[in-house]
Design a protein around this motif. Sequence first.
Motif: not given
Length: 374
Positions: A49-50, A103-104, A106, A359-361, A363
């Motif tokens: 997902d990150s 990258t961050t 997820n 929090s969390g991306i 993508k």
Amino acid sequence: MRLSVPSIPLLSTRPPAPTRSLQEAIERVAAFLLPGNVTILTGAGVSVDSGIRAYRGHDGRYMNPNYKPLFYHQLMDESRAGHTFRQRYWLRSYLGWPAIRDTTPNPTHYGLAALQYARVAPRIITQNVDGLHHQALNLRPGIKNNSVLELHGSLHYVHCKHGHAVDRTTFQDWLSAANPQWKAFLDETERTGNKPRTNPDGDVAIEHLGTSYTSFIVPQCPSCLLEDRVNSVHKPEVIFFGESIPQPVKDQSFRDVEAADRLLVIGTTLATYSAFRLLKRAVELGKPVLLLNVGPSRGDSIEEIDRIDMPSGLIIRDVVRAVLYVSPPRNYDSKKLTAAPIRGTTASENPVVAKMLQSGIVKPPEDDTQPGAR
């Protein structure tokens, strides 16, 4: 124990995991975590997902059918052939590093961080080398700590063959300075958005570039030059196939499993034995084991483990809320932890927990529609 290329078929005679609704999966995972003192083992599936691709798809097969990993002895070979291997590896890594660097975490990373912060699941063992578990805990990636054990190392540091270490961003600057033409190429991919496909270990496929990697310059180690040595043999702090996992890391992974009351395995096929043996150890000790993964895994043949076939990102936030926003069960033994868990009203009103659960991306890679695992 050396890390070997996973070649086992991810098939078993055991029936597939039973189909569960989202709510059923949430309740099952929450019930497993609720007693606390859980160690969590993660694989590449938690980072999909990150935007980081997994090794395998939902059917257990490698995403890249032409996957041919570089072996430790090839990277460290000091002959001309080894030099060519290093040129190829470091060009691939040079082009892939910006994607890993930027990258961050997820929601799965932050959800597991909340469980750690609340001392419900104080230990994470990860096969991933991306540093995202560290980032979710606001820790510096690659730095050793008692919260996250990086079983296969970290991409965030590099060392030369004589042990001089440098952070990966600085090493990237060295590569840029030594290869201005490749720096221009990388800048152009950033400008146009035509970025190469990044693999889970932070490198990219460059087959379409032919043999142009032979022009790539791997810089000399500055610390070695100060010691009157010429040395351009560098390696990321990652365990390569054919390389032994450091004994302290191996020992700590077993201690983390043995110290827990149960083991939750997320986003991994357990294809590498370094991870599979931890599940086996938990089973040998009679500890409950739950596997949350998409598709088949090496653990499917072990009758003692429970399985849920579902991506963690679909349920993790609701799972964490269900675990933290209730009072600890009466039979919870807080003596096994250094501090009592954060539960109930204390957790629901805690700003750190609240921030983590917001929090969390999300993508995932555009061309990988099915999350997989290492």
